[in-house]
Design a protein around this motif. Structure first.
Motif, PDB file in Angstrom:
ATOM      1  N   GLU A 103       0.805  -1.225   0.000  1.00 26.53           N
ATOM      2  CA  GLU A 103       0.000   0.000   0.000  1.00 26.53           C
ATOM      3  C   GLU A 103       0.840   1.279   0.000  1.00 26.53           C
ATOM      4  OE1 GLU A 103      -0.041  -1.495   4.372  1.00 26.53           O
ATOM      5  OE2 GLU A 103       0.107  -2.322   2.341  1.00 26.53           O
ATOM      6  N   PHE A 104       2.152   1.147   0.283  1.00 28.87           N
ATOM      7  CA  PHE A 104       3.005   2.334   0.309  1.00 28.87           C
ATOM      8  C   PHE A 104       3.966   2.399  -0.874  1.00 28.87           C
ATOM      9  CE2 PHE A 104       2.175   1.609   4.962  1.00 28.87           C
ATOM     10  CZ  PHE A 104       1.184   2.575   5.042  1.00 28.87           C
ATOM     11  N   GLU A 105       3.851   1.453  -1.795  1.00 32.85           N
ATOM     12  CA  GLU A 105       4.664   1.513  -3.011  1.00 32.85           C
ATOM     13  C   GLU A 105       4.236   2.744  -3.812  1.00 32.85           C
ATOM     14  OE1 GLU A 105       7.142  -0.178  -4.221  1.00 32.85           O
ATOM     15  OE2 GLU A 105       7.204  -2.054  -3.093  1.00 32.85           O
ATOM     16  N   GLY A 106       5.095   3.754  -3.851  1.00 34.52           N
ATOM     17  CA  GLY A 106       4.793   4.967  -4.608  1.00 34.52           C
ATOM     18  C   GLY A 106       3.774   5.880  -3.951  1.00 34.52           C
ATOM     19  N   HIS A 107       3.391   5.588  -2.713  1.00 35.05           N
ATOM     20  CA  HIS A 107       2.394   6.404  -2.022  1.00 35.05           C
ATOM     21  C   HIS A 107       2.939   6.888  -0.684  1.00 35.05           C
ATOM     22  CE1 HIS A 107      -0.667   5.350  -4.939  1.00 35.05           C
ATOM     23  NE2 HIS A 107      -0.274   4.086  -4.828  1.00 35.05           N
ATOM     24  N   GLU A 108       2.546   8.087  -0.313  1.00 32.72           N
ATOM     25  CA  GLU A 108       2.993   8.685   0.951  1.00 32.72           C
ATOM     26  C   GLU A 108       2.044   8.293   2.076  1.00 32.72           C
ATOM     27  OE1 GLU A 108       3.478  13.167   2.676  1.00 32.72           O
ATOM     28  OE2 GLU A 108       4.375  12.726   0.727  1.00 32.72           O
ATOM     29  N   PRO A 109       2.591   7.713   3.146  1.00 29.97           N
ATOM     30  CA  PRO A 109       1.731   7.348   4.274  1.00 29.97           C
ATOM     31  C   PRO A 109       1.327   8.570   5.089  1.00 29.97           C
ATOM     32  CG  PRO A 109       4.007   6.792   4.735  1.00 29.97           C
ATOM     33  CD  PRO A 109       3.977   7.303   3.323  1.00 29.97           C
ATOM     34  N   THR A 110       0.296   8.402   5.891  1.00 30.46           N
ATOM     35  CA  THR A 110      -0.145   9.466   6.799  1.00 30.46           C
ATOM     36  C   THR A 110       0.707   9.422   8.065  1.00 30.46           C
ATOM     37  OG1 THR A 110      -1.730   8.048   7.947  1.00 30.46           O
ATOM     38  CG2 THR A 110      -2.506   9.200   5.947  1.00 30.46           C
ATOM     39  N   ASP A 111       0.582  10.452   8.871  1.00 29.87           N
ATOM     40  CA  ASP A 111       1.288  10.484  10.160  1.00 29.87           C
ATOM     41  C   ASP A 111       0.907   9.274  11.009  1.00 29.87           C
ATOM     42  OD1 ASP A 111       2.494  12.848   9.429  1.00 29.87           O
ATOM     43  OD2 ASP A 111       1.153  14.125  10.612  1.00 29.87           O
ATOM     44  N   GLU A 112      -0.371   8.932  10.999  1.00 35.28           N
ATOM     45  CA  GLU A 112      -0.838   7.804  11.804  1.00 35.28           C
ATOM     46  C   GLU A 112      -0.242   6.483  11.314  1.00 35.28           C
ATOM     47  OE1 GLU A 112      -2.907  10.128  10.412  1.00 35.28           O
ATOM     48  OE2 GLU A 112      -3.128  11.264  12.284  1.00 35.28           O
ATOM     49  N   GLN A 113      -0.155   6.329  10.012  1.00 26.95           N
ATOM     50  CA  GLN A 113       0.403   5.102   9.448  1.00 26.95           C
ATOM     51  C   GLN A 113       1.899   4.960   9.736  1.00 26.95           C
ATOM     52  OE1 GLN A 113      -0.989   5.934   5.454  1.00 26.95           O
ATOM     53  NE2 GLN A 113      -2.392   4.178   5.517  1.00 26.95           N
ATOM     54  N   LEU A 114       2.551   6.080  10.007  1.00 29.13           N
ATOM     55  CA  LEU A 114       3.993   6.070  10.262  1.00 29.13           C
ATOM     56  C   LEU A 114       4.364   5.766  11.709  1.00 29.13           C
ATOM     57  CD1 LEU A 114       5.220   9.048   8.076  1.00 29.13           C
ATOM     58  CD2 LEU A 114       6.060   6.705   7.960  1.00 29.13           C
ATOM     59  N   VAL A 115       3.382   5.726  12.590  1.00 30.95           N
ATOM     60  CA  VAL A 115       3.676   5.506  14.011  1.00 30.95           C
ATOM     61  C   VAL A 115       4.545   4.277  14.246  1.00 30.95           C
ATOM     62  CG1 VAL A 115       2.653   4.972  16.252  1.00 30.95           C
ATOM     63  CG2 VAL A 115       1.700   6.812  14.851  1.00 30.95           C
ATOM     64  N   PRO A 116       4.262   3.107  13.656  1.00 33.98           N
ATOM     65  CA  PRO A 116       5.121   1.946  13.914  1.00 33.98           C
ATOM     66  C   PRO A 116       6.514   2.051  13.285  1.00 33.98           C
ATOM     67  CG  PRO A 116       3.370   1.375  12.363  1.00 33.98           C
ATOM     68  CD  PRO A 116       3.084   2.755  12.864  1.00 33.98           C
ATOM     69  N   ALA A 117       6.688   2.957  12.339  1.00 29.76           N
ATOM     70  CA  ALA A 117       7.992   3.104  11.683  1.00 29.76           C
ATOM     71  C   ALA A 117       9.021   3.771  12.599  1.00 29.76           C
ATOM     72  CB  ALA A 117       7.846   3.916  10.398  1.00 29.76           C
ATOM     73  N   ARG A 118       8.539   4.591  13.523  1.00 36.55           N
ATOM     74  CA  ARG A 118       9.462   5.362  14.369  1.00 36.55           C
ATOM     75  C   ARG A 118      10.425   4.473  15.152  1.00 36.55           C
ATOM     76  NH1 ARG A 118      12.776   6.767  17.019  1.00 36.55           N
ATOM     77  NH2 ARG A 118      13.050   8.602  18.323  1.00 36.55           N
ATOM     78  N   GLU A 119       9.974   3.310  15.610  1.00 34.19           N
ATOM     79  CA  GLU A 119      10.851   2.452  16.411  1.00 34.19           C
ATOM     80  C   GLU A 119      11.982   1.843  15.594  1.00 34.19           C
ATOM     81  OE1 GLU A 119       8.824  -1.928  16.493  1.00 34.19           O
ATOM     82  OE2 GLU A 119       7.886  -0.389  17.738  1.00 34.19           O
ATOM     83  N   ASN A 120      11.882   1.913  14.274  1.00 31.91           N
ATOM     84  CA  ASN A 120      12.944   1.381  13.414  1.00 31.91           C
ATOM     85  C   ASN A 120      13.952   2.446  13.003  1.00 31.91           C
ATOM     86  OD1 ASN A 120      11.658  -1.156  13.397  1.00 31.91           O
ATOM     87  ND2 ASN A 120      10.348  -0.531  11.688  1.00 31.91           N
ATOM     88  N   PHE A 121      13.698   3.693  13.379  1.00 34.76           N
ATOM     89  CA  PHE A 121      14.548   4.819  12.977  1.00 34.76           C
ATOM     90  C   PHE A 121      15.591   5.123  14.040  1.00 34.76           C
ATOM     91  CE2 PHE A 121      15.439   9.396  13.133  1.00 34.76           C
ATOM     92  CZ  PHE A 121      15.949   9.595  11.848  1.00 34.76           C
TER      93      PHE A 121
END
Length: 199
Positions: free
Chosen positions: A141-159
């Motif tokens: 769902e994120f191939e070529g698409h920008e996620p929302t702030d809410e969708q990015l919440v789980p990504a923060r722990e990998n940064f």
């Protein structure tokens, strides 16, 4: 281009080195913006230089906490970074100690400054994850698409950010009239001691 006449003292060279690293971090068009970063396991990769702190002489990069280099740095923090500006004929090699930071104000500030499109790579599979076919590692769902702030919440722990505290500098100017090279090492008080060396 670099004129050797501009570099009559070691301080001239050290100031040039600092200016180039500051520009490398700020200017995407700088040839030194994307250096080769080498970890102690003798692995190298190209990374974007996000910041050079000229007061503390530290480089900042962004990384994924799941990347193999994070384990390598935690096991042995010795690192080297190679910069090269073909047009100016200047090579900069540095050595230092790496630190991976996943929490704290500096990490949060770096995360907050990123765009959602850039941050989406932290939503995908970790670097080096196996796949049966060519993949970006991103959820479909994120191939070529920008996620929302809410969708990015789980990504923060990998940064995380990778800091490299510099301890040795090597500056080389390649000239048809004769190459010029200088080296600097940091003493126990944090002061740089320089010397001219044969290329």
């Amino acid at each position: 281009m670099v004129e050797t006449s501009k570099f009559q003292t070691l301080e001239d060279v050290r100031e040039d080195l600092s200016r180039r690293l500051v520009r490398a971090a700020r200017d995407r068009r700088s040839p030194m913006h994307v250096p080769a970063v080498i970890t102690s396991d003798v692995d190298a990769r190209t990374m974007v230089l996000r910041e050079f702190n000229s007061r503390d002489w530290a480089l900042r990069f962004h990384t994924d906490t799941r990347a193999p280099k994070v384990a390598a740095i935690n096991a042995d923090p010795r690192m080297a970074v190679l910069f090269y500006d073909k047009g100016a004929k200047v090579q900069i090699r540095v050595k230092g100690t790496g630190r991976v930071l996943a929490d704290g104000p500096l990490v949060q500030e770096a995360w907050d400054k990123g765009t959602n499109f850039a941050r989406r790579c932290y939503l995908g599979d970790g670097p080096g994850a196996l796949s049966d076919e060519p993949t970006s590692g991103l959820p479909p769902e994120f191939e070529g698409h920008e996620p929302t702030d809410e969708q990015l919440v789980p990504a923060r722990e990998n940064f995380a950010i990778l800091m490299v505290d510099l301890e040795e500098l090597d500056w080389l100017y390649l000239a048809h009239t004769g190459h010029v090279r200088a080296q600097f090492t940091r003493d126990d008080r944090g002061k740089w001691q320089g010397r001219w060396v044969s290329p």
